[in-house]
Design a protein around this motif. Structure first.
Motif, mmCIF file in Angstrom:
data_model
loop_
_atom_site.group_PDB
_atom_site.id
_atom_site.type_symbol
_atom_site.label_atom_id
_atom_site.label_comp_id
_atom_site.label_asym_id
_atom_site.label_seq_id
_atom_site.Cartn_x
_atom_site.Cartn_y
_atom_site.Cartn_z
ATOM 1 N N ALA A 248 21.256 83.846 -68.606
ATOM 2 C CA ALA A 248 21.543 84.765 -67.497
ATOM 3 C C ALA A 248 21.305 84.044 -66.180
ATOM 4 N N ASP A 249 21.819 84.640 -65.099
ATOM 5 C CA ASP A 249 21.647 84.014 -63.786
ATOM 6 C C ASP A 249 20.179 83.958 -63.374
ATOM 7 N N MET A 250 19.452 85.049 -63.609
ATOM 8 C CA MET A 250 18.017 85.098 -63.301
ATOM 9 C C MET A 250 17.236 84.994 -64.598
ATOM 10 N N VAL A 251 16.122 84.261 -64.552
ATOM 11 C CA VAL A 251 15.339 84.067 -65.767
ATOM 12 C C VAL A 251 13.873 84.416 -65.512
ATOM 13 N N ASP A 252 13.262 85.020 -66.512
ATOM 14 C CA ASP A 252 11.834 85.323 -66.478
ATOM 15 C C ASP A 252 11.080 84.148 -67.068
ATOM 16 N N ILE A 253 10.140 83.606 -66.314
ATOM 17 C CA ILE A 253 9.412 82.426 -66.759
ATOM 18 C C ILE A 253 7.917 82.661 -66.643
ATOM 19 N N GLY A 254 7.172 82.152 -67.613
ATOM 20 C CA GLY A 254 5.724 82.253 -67.600
ATOM 21 C C GLY A 254 5.092 80.876 -67.546
ATOM 22 N N GLY A 255 3.780 80.869 -67.475
ATOM 23 C CA GLY A 255 3.055 79.608 -67.481
ATOM 24 C C GLY A 255 2.382 79.310 -66.161
ATOM 25 N N PRO A 256 1.609 78.238 -66.108
ATOM 26 C CA PRO A 256 0.842 77.902 -64.914
ATOM 27 C C PRO A 256 1.738 77.649 -63.700
ATOM 28 N N LYS A 257 1.336 78.186 -62.560
ATOM 29 C CA LYS A 257 2.112 78.034 -61.329
ATOM 30 C C LYS A 257 2.396 76.571 -60.983
ATOM 31 N N PRO A 258 1.430 75.640 -61.120
ATOM 32 C CA PRO A 258 1.737 74.245 -60.763
ATOM 33 C C PRO A 258 2.884 73.656 -61.571
ATOM 34 N N LEU A 259 3.026 74.069 -62.830
ATOM 35 C CA LEU A 259 4.133 73.573 -63.644
ATOM 36 C C LEU A 259 5.449 74.249 -63.251
ATOM 37 N N VAL A 260 5.417 75.548 -63.014
ATOM 38 C CA VAL A 260 6.630 76.249 -62.589
ATOM 39 C C VAL A 260 7.116 75.691 -61.253
ATOM 40 N N ASP A 261 6.184 75.325 -60.393
ATOM 41 C CA ASP A 261 6.559 74.752 -59.090
ATOM 42 C C ASP A 261 7.312 73.435 -59.229
ATOM 43 N N LEU A 262 7.179 72.767 -60.376
ATOM 44 C CA LEU A 262 7.861 71.498 -60.595
ATOM 45 C C LEU A 262 9.300 71.672 -61.084
ATOM 46 N N MET A 263 9.723 72.907 -61.329
ATOM 47 C CA MET A 263 11.114 73.129 -61.735
ATOM 48 C C MET A 263 12.048 72.626 -60.639
ATOM 49 N N PRO A 264 13.216 72.084 -61.008
ATOM 50 C CA PRO A 264 14.150 71.576 -60.005
ATOM 51 C C PRO A 264 14.510 72.631 -58.966
#
Length: 268
Positions: free
Chosen positions: A156-172
């Motif tokens: 889908a266009d929007m995705v629900d993601i979990g996990g530590p914020k520092p790792l999510v912040d590394l997403m492109p």
């Protein structure tokens, strides 16, 4: 992945039935303490463990090893005995995954039980009694929630993601605008089950997850069309001499590829 050996799967079916019955009773034991201010101790000064954890663990150990005395035993709440390494199959158990949430009155905790052979989960069950949910899976036979087959979400266009914020912040950067960051879910096993059931798209797992946190949920997620991968892009292996893991990525499709790329780029 090749089709499972029919003889192995026959034994796994019998093990799954055993796990489901035992997990159901362990969940009932834990529910007697849920919301009733159980006694709590700290492990290592930072991690809580309650009398509910101990009671469920004692029941599972007695019941499962009585039924399969030749199996090894690996549990968060039992001192590890490396004699298990000589066993062909091993029970991998977390009597309450998400103890912090359990103690805070959250419903998203579960009893996690698995049978592992040669590093691979052959049967997995998550019993989540406060949510009235039971997940299970066998290799090649699909994943189920309360008897209904489950699958990961379609892209889908929007995705629900979990996990530590520092790792999510590394997403492109191209993905950042597409991410809906989910509130913290104390039970890692339940977080993976949410992906399997299409309630969550993906999650990062911070380093130091242990076998008992993920062995059952890994199989459930895989049979639902997703995967849990390490920094090398491989599935974790369980019940060996080393029972903890580095950063992990869970999800499916292109999104999982992106998460896997993020953890592959982490410094050792």
């Amino acid at each position: 992945m090749p089709a499972p050996d029919p003889l192995i799967l026959t034994g796994a079916r019998e093990d799954l039935a055993l796990l489901r019955d035992a997990a159901r009773e362990a969940g009932a034991i834990a529910m007697r303490y849920f919301g009733n201010n159980p006694q709590v101790w700290m492990k290592g000064g930072t991690s809580p463990v309650s009398e509910a954890d101990h009671a469920a663990d004692a029941y599972l150990r007695e019941t499962l090893l009585k039924a399969r005395p030749d199996y090894g035993w690996l549990s968060e709440e039992t001192a590890d005995d490396h004699a298990r390494l000589a066993a062909r199959r091993t029970f991998v158990v977390d009597p309450i995954d998400g103890t912090r949430g359990f103690l805070d009155g959250l419903h998203s905790w579960c009893v996690s039980v698995a049978v592992v052979e040669n590093g691979v989960t052959l049967a997995g069950v998550l019993e989540c009694p406060a949510k009235h949910e039971t997940y299970w899976a066998l290799p090649g036979e699909g994943a189920f929630l309360n008897g209904e087959r489950i699958r990961v979400r379609a892209p889908a266009d929007m995705v629900d993601i979990g996990g530590p914020k520092p790792l999510v912040d590394l997403m492109p950067e191209a993905w950042q605008g597409r991410l809906h960051r989910m509130p913290y879910i104390p039970s890692l096993a339940y977080r993976l089950a949410m992906i399997a059931a299409g309630k969550l798209d993906a999650t990062f797992v911070k380093p130091n997850a242990h076998d008992w946190d993920i062995a059952a949920a890994d199989l459930i997620l895989r049979e639902a069309g997703g995967a849990l991968l390490d920094r090398q892009g491989l599935q974790p292996r369980y019940a060996g001499a080393v029972i903890h893991h580095g950063a992990l990525a869970a999800g499916s499709g292109e999104l999982l590829d992106v998460l896997a790329g993020v953890i592959a780029g982490l410094e050792s």
